[in-house]
Design a protein around this motif. Structure first.
Motif, short mmCIF file in Angstrom:
data_model
loop_
_atom_site.label_atom_id
_atom_site.label_comp_id
_atom_site.label_asym_id
_atom_site.label_seq_id
_atom_site.Cartn_x
_atom_site.Cartn_y
_atom_site.Cartn_z
N GLN A 276 0.83 -1.30 -0.01
CA GLN A 276 -0.14 0.20 -0.15
C GLN A 276 0.66 1.12 0.08
O GLN A 276 0.34 2.38 -0.45
N THR A 310 2.84 -0.89 -9.60
CA THR A 310 1.63 -0.77 -9.00
C THR A 310 1.58 0.64 -8.42
O THR A 310 0.48 0.95 -8.53
N ARG A 314 -1.22 3.12 -9.26
CA ARG A 314 -2.41 3.51 -8.34
C ARG A 314 -2.34 4.87 -7.99
O ARG A 314 -3.54 5.57 -7.81
N LYS A 318 -5.69 7.56 -8.80
CA LYS A 318 -6.04 8.17 -7.77
C LYS A 318 -6.02 9.80 -8.60
O LYS A 318 -7.18 10.62 -7.97
#
Length: 327
Positions: A276, A310, A314, A318
């Motif tokens: 994350q 990734t 991401r 966003k």
């Protein structure tokens, strides 16, 4: 990444181009002499003072000298072959237009050109001196400003950018701006039009300035992803296809782990933290987590690359999502 140099005006006469620029351009410079900077609009001054989008550049004497030499040569050739050249400016007889005083409606300030350009225009009766510099036809002024912008851009390792599409044939002929830049700008503006739910002209500058400043890093990532698919854009990738590619689930990390034969049920909490927010963690902590999974060595590079890819995807997703919330 090269900086852009905007021309032919001090600032975009139409706010739409500037508003789009706040949402995707890294930065650009405007050609504004020091003692003319008081002439810019309050909106442009606010963008200059409150964001990193625009800087002002005051041309030096040698820029005007070189630009004048090349502009005089080109204008002379156009006048000699006016019927062959007029199409560059979407006209039938460009020389007749240039000699018509009623078309002399564009001001070039004296700090932007040398005496040689003034003398040429007055001798050919295609412009005249006034208190601020020279007044001349808009198309002729665009020709000169193209050469001035090119000289400054060459000196400063910049690319030229303009919002003036009236003389698109001339800019293409002059090869002052790579065609891929025009294509990319149009593509990005298409994405913004699809995602921003409101007409951009109806959004106040203050709101766009705040949005840019809050999303500065995402704008960089967004541009990086555009650059990575640049060839695909030239081959027909549509704006909606680009958006759709970032609306899919990002499963590359799980795929890489499964390739290594690791049971996803045994993955510790630390790995999800890494997935994350991989860019916020140092290399040693990443190594410690991957060691706990027994996938250092041959599998480490593949996992690390996937984490990085990734993350970029991401962050791009966003930014696209945040554009859709801009009202």
């Amino acid at each position: 990444m090269k900086k852009f140099l905007y021309y032919p005006n001090f600032e975009p006469p139409n706010n739409e181009w500037l508003k789009f620029s706040l949402l995707y351009l890294d930065k650009f410079e405007s050609i504004i002499p020091y003692n003319r900077q008081h002439l810019i609009s309050d909106e442009y001054k606010e963008v200059h003072e409150k964001t990193d989008l625009v800087d002002f550049f005051s041309p030096e004497y040698h820029h005007g000298e070189t630009a004048s030499f090349s502009a005089i040569n080109e204008a002379s050739n156009i006048m000699k072959r006016t019927y062959d050249s007029s199409f560059l400016f979407n006209r039938i007889n460009i020389l007749r237009d240039w000699k018509n005083k009623q078309t002399w409606d564009y001001q070039i300030y004296g700090e932007k050109f040398p005496y040689s350009w003034l003398k040429f225009c007055e001798d050919e009766k295609i412009g005249e001196q006034n208190d601020d510099g020279i007044i001349l036809p808009r198309s002729l002024a665009f020709l000169y400003m193209t050469h001035l912008a090119r000289e400054i851009a060459n000196d400063r390792n910049s690319n030229i950018i303009t919002d003036n599409m009236d003389y698109d044939r001339y800019t293409s002929y002059s090869k002052v701006s790579p065609s891929n830049i025009k294509v990319k700008n149009k593509f990005i503006q298409g994405i913004i039009k699809l995602k921003v739910p409101k007409d951009i002209n109806a959004i106040p500058f203050k709101q766009l300035i705040d949005f840019r400043n809050k999303n500065r890093e995402l704008i960089k990532v967004f541009n990086g992803e555009i650059n990575s698919v640049e060839q695909m854009i030239g081959n027909g990738l549509t704006e909606q296809q680009f958006i759709d590619s970032y609306n899919k689930s990002l499963t590359e990390i799980t795929k890489e782990i499964l390739k290594l034969g690791v049971d996803t049920a045994t993955i510790p909490l630390g790995f999800y933290t890494l997935a994350q927010n991989s860019m916020a963690l140092n290399q040693e902590y990443i190594k410690e987590i991957l060691t706990g999974l027994s996938i250092v060595g041959g599998g480490y590079y593949g996992i690390r690359k996937t984490l990085s890819d990734t993350y970029q995807e991401r962050m791009c997703k966003k930014y696209i999502t945040r554009l859709s919330q801009l009202k």
